[in-house]
Design an enzyme around this catalytic site. Structure first.
Site: not given
Ligand code: PA5
Length: 439
Positions: A283, A304, A418
């Site tokens: 951010e 793995h 948003k």
């Protein structure tokens, strides 16, 4: 905490680091002098030096009261209002039970999973519980949904009067729906000051209150952060300032095309520290088409799964390894008379000895495969060194953001989802956006 740059030597020359020294130190000074971008969000810089005994005692008192009356405390928050506490509590906790604390911390409002919230309510139904609701803006959708539901449950279980004593709000001093509700209901409230953004708020009540409720020593966290504050102050030489060094090395690697940084741990307790770090760096730096992409892996588990790519895939990544020198429990490999698993060569050896060799072997292999590696070493995984790491990463992030000339303290890109979500949900005021999205 020590930095180790041995494994970047094949990729970065001493002279390149020397060339960036002044830049990194100037950016550090800009943070302290408040002369850079986003300078109204620098309240975190001096914070370790400003936390009073009275403030910490008040947090401890609230924590003790909630802990004493709750089997569970639900921490409601998302992003910077949740990740720091979760990172610290996971790092310090027993892997399988709430450690040093009768009461267990659980989280809500960090997702919109219906099953998650349903199942959490099932668990809370027959237990005593309390809520900490954390939202700087006081208007974030995810925690607001969780709080509305869990507050109803709490009121039904205990009645409105007692429920009020089981809710603590951490929010803005004056603004936002949560502040308004707290005033009306008379909740115990802690303030997140205007000059500290969510992802830099671990050393405020946002992080310290849940950590204290979990039974950990917040004074030691602050002491560790204060030590790192001193080691990264403006009067410290580049060679002694780990945050300036880390920022400079990242910057050189970035400019050489290493645009992905993988935070690596060899201790599963550190999984969420990397999640916190990803938010902090993602951010702060990822804007205006710039920034290193922060990723993370847990080794040896992810050797793995991601090991192949890291060893052999596109060469645009570097690693930052957090290495813990000494683990706090001891367990050795037993000898076996049949030795069918052929592990007797390890009999009597500690698990951590094997882990440390996995770490060194992997570092050497990845380095040979073309991956620059920065090592950060802490002696132990405890409150003090966690405090050091937290402040170290915050400081280096501010310096690093300034070095690529972005504002490390805003997050304009987070708003896009948003707006779309509100438009699709038909929130009043978003009619125009909805039409555009659906045409
Ligand atoms: O770092 C940030 O600013 C964000 O991640 C916020 O912490 C997150 O969006 C939650 O916001 P708020 O605390 O306002 O609910």
């Amino acid at each position: 905490m020590k930095t180790d740059f041995k494994y970047i030597q094949k990729f970065v020359q001493e002279i390149q680091i020397n060339e960036l020294k002044d830049n990194a130190l100037n950016m550090n000074k800009a943070l302290h002098d408040k002369t850079g971008k986003g300078n109204d969000f620098l309240g975190w810089v001096n914070l370790p030096n400003e936390l009073s005994d009275e403030f910490l005692s008040d947090i401890e008192k609230t924590a003790a009261s909630l802990r004493q009356k709750s089997d569970f405390v639900v921490v409601i928050g998302i992003g910077g209002s949740y990740l720091g506490a979760k990172a610290a509590i996971d790092a310090l906790s027993h892997s399988f039970r709430a450690y040093r604390s009768e009461c267990q911390i659980v989280y809500a409002g960090q997702n919109i999973g219906e099953e998650y919230l349903f199942e959490l309510r099932e668990i809370l139904k027959d237990k005593s519980f309390s809520l900490i609701v954390i939202s700087k803006s006081g208007t974030t959708t995810e925690p607001a949904i969780a709080f509305r539901i869990l507050k109803n449950d709490l009121e039904q279980k205990y009645g409105k009067e007692e429920a009020r004593t089981r809710i603590v709000a951490v929010t803005d001093e004056k603004r936002g729906a949560l502040k308004q509700l707290s005033n009306i209901e008379g909740y115990k409230t802690y303030v997140i000051t205007d000059d500290i953004g969510g992802r830099y708020s671990v050393l405020t009540p946002v992080g310290l209150l849940p950590i204290a409720i979990a039974g950990f020593n917040i004074r030691e966290i602050v002491a560790g952060a204060l030590e790192m504050y001193r080691r990264t102050s403006t009067d410290v030489d580049f060679n002694q300032n780990p945050a300036a060094q880390y920022a400079a090395v990242r910057n050189i690697l970035y400019n050489k095309g290493y645009t992905n940084e993988i935070m690596v741990n060899y201790n599963p307790k550190l999984h969420f520290l990397a999640e916190w770090w990803k938010q902090l760096y993602g951010e702060s730096e990822g804007k205006q088409g710039k920034g290193i992409f922060p990723a993370s892996v847990d080794f040896s588990t992810d050797l793995h799964s991601m090991g192949q790519y890291i060893q052999d895939g596109k060469r645009n990544l570097f690693e930052t390894v957090i290495s813990v020198s000494e683990v706090q429990q001891e367990l050795t490999i037993p000898s076996d008379k049949d030795n069918l698993d052929q592990l007797n060569f390890l009999a009597g050896k500690r698990i951590d000895f094997i882990n440390k060799n996995a770490e060194l072997g992997t570092i050497l292999a990845h380095n040979d495969g073309g991956v620059p590696i920065i090592r950060l070493e802490i002696p132990k995984l405890n409150e003090y060194y966690l405090g050091q790491l937290i402040y170290f990463f915050e400081k280096a992030c501010g310096i690093s953001g300034y070095m690529i000339d972005v504002n490390p303290f805003d997050q304009p890109g987070v708003e896009a989802y948003k707006r779309n979500m509100f438009a699709l949900l038909e929130k009043p005021g978003f009619e125009g956006e909805r039409e555009k999205l659906l045409k």
